[in-house]
Design a protein around this motif. Structure first.
Motif, short mmCIF file in Angstrom:
data_model
loop_
_atom_site.label_atom_id
_atom_site.label_comp_id
_atom_site.label_asym_id
_atom_site.label_seq_id
_atom_site.Cartn_x
_atom_site.Cartn_y
_atom_site.Cartn_z
N LEU A 5 0.89 -1.21 -0.07
CA LEU A 5 -0.03 0.03 0.15
C LEU A 5 1.03 1.26 -0.19
CD1 LEU A 5 -2.74 1.66 0.37
CD2 LEU A 5 -2.46 1.36 2.75
N CYS A 10 -3.39 6.71 -0.96
CA CYS A 10 -4.76 6.15 -0.79
C CYS A 10 -5.71 7.09 -0.43
CB CYS A 10 -4.68 5.03 0.26
SG CYS A 10 -6.25 4.33 0.85
N GLU A 11 -6.79 7.30 -0.92
CA GLU A 11 -7.88 8.47 -0.47
C GLU A 11 -9.22 7.75 0.23
OE1 GLU A 11 -8.70 10.09 -4.57
OE2 GLU A 11 -6.83 11.27 -4.42
N GLY A 12 -9.07 6.54 0.52
CA GLY A 12 -10.10 5.58 1.04
C GLY A 12 -11.28 5.49 0.64
N HIS A 13 -11.17 5.32 -0.65
CA HIS A 13 -12.50 5.09 -1.58
C HIS A 13 -13.19 3.62 -1.08
CE1 HIS A 13 -11.88 8.26 -4.07
NE2 HIS A 13 -10.52 8.05 -4.49
N GLY A 14 -12.24 2.90 -0.76
CA GLY A 14 -12.83 1.39 -0.05
C GLY A 14 -13.24 0.63 -1.30
N LEU A 15 -12.88 0.66 -2.54
CA LEU A 15 -13.28 -0.08 -3.63
C LEU A 15 -12.41 -1.30 -3.46
CD1 LEU A 15 -13.50 2.29 -6.54
CD2 LEU A 15 -15.41 1.35 -5.31
N CYS A 16 -11.29 -1.24 -2.97
CA CYS A 16 -10.48 -2.51 -2.88
C CYS A 16 -11.20 -3.18 -1.64
CB CYS A 16 -8.94 -1.90 -2.32
SG CYS A 16 -8.68 -1.07 -1.04
N LEU A 26 -11.24 -1.09 5.73
CA LEU A 26 -11.25 0.40 6.13
C LEU A 26 -11.46 0.66 7.42
CD1 LEU A 26 -13.03 2.62 3.11
CD2 LEU A 26 -10.19 2.31 3.76
N LEU A 32 -7.01 2.69 5.52
CA LEU A 32 -6.97 1.18 4.92
C LEU A 32 -5.96 0.48 5.67
CD1 LEU A 32 -8.04 -0.58 2.77
CD2 LEU A 32 -6.22 -0.36 1.35
N CYS A 54 -8.44 -0.13 -7.48
CA CYS A 54 -8.04 1.20 -6.86
C CYS A 54 -8.09 2.44 -8.13
CB CYS A 54 -6.81 1.05 -6.27
SG CYS A 54 -6.45 2.54 -5.34
N PRO A 55 -8.74 3.38 -7.95
CA PRO A 55 -8.85 4.47 -8.76
C PRO A 55 -7.44 5.34 -8.61
CG PRO A 55 -10.16 5.24 -7.07
CD PRO A 55 -10.01 3.52 -6.71
N VAL A 56 -6.54 5.20 -7.75
CA VAL A 56 -5.56 6.10 -7.50
C VAL A 56 -4.16 5.37 -7.45
CG1 VAL A 56 -6.72 8.07 -6.56
CG2 VAL A 56 -5.47 6.16 -5.09
N ALA A 58 -2.96 3.00 -5.86
CA ALA A 58 -2.24 2.93 -4.38
C ALA A 58 -2.04 1.93 -3.92
CB ALA A 58 -3.37 3.62 -3.28
N LEU A 59 -2.41 0.69 -4.55
CA LEU A 59 -2.09 -0.71 -4.33
C LEU A 59 -1.25 -1.33 -5.49
CD1 LEU A 59 -5.34 -1.96 -2.71
CD2 LEU A 59 -3.48 -1.35 -1.33
S1 SF4 Z 1 -9.35 1.62 -3.45
FE1 SF4 Z 1 -7.41 2.77 -3.65
S2 SF4 Z 1 -7.68 4.64 -2.61
FE2 SF4 Z 1 -9.28 3.41 -2.19
S3 SF4 Z 1 -9.07 2.71 -0.10
FE3 SF4 Z 1 -8.55 0.85 -1.66
S4 SF4 Z 1 -6.18 1.66 -1.85
FE4 SF4 Z 1 -7.24 3.35 -0.93
#
Ligand code: SF4
Length: 62
Positions: A5, A10-16, A26, A32, A54-56, A58-59
């Motif tokens: 990570l 990470c913006e905390g979207h939670g899609l992961c 989260l 995360l 993950c849209p940014v 981060a993983l």
């Molecule tokens: S999808 Fe990406 S930005 Fe969102 S919580 Fe997971 S690692 Fe973070």
């Protein structure tokens, strides 16, 4: 393999978490948490899905 990570991204979207809820979640502050960073073959598909969703970006898998 290992899930890595990039926390500052990470913006905390939670899609992961939705893609791999047994590997990550989260916390109450929206941070995360990787519950299992080391993953075997059985979890490889889910780990990969979490990385891709993950849209940014981060993983990543190492
Ligand atoms: S999808 Fe990406 S930005 Fe969102 S919580 Fe997971 S690692 Fe973070």
């Amino acid at each position: 393999m290992r899930i890595v990570l990039d926390r500052p991204r990470c913006e905390g979207h939670g899609l992961c978490e939705e893609a791999a809820p047994e590997l990550m979640h989260l916390d109450d502050d929206g941070e995360l948490v990787l519950d299992r960073a080391e993953v075997g073959e059985a979890d490889a598909a889910r780990a990969g899905a979490a990385v891709r969703v993950c849209p940014v970006a981060a993983l990543r898998i190492a």
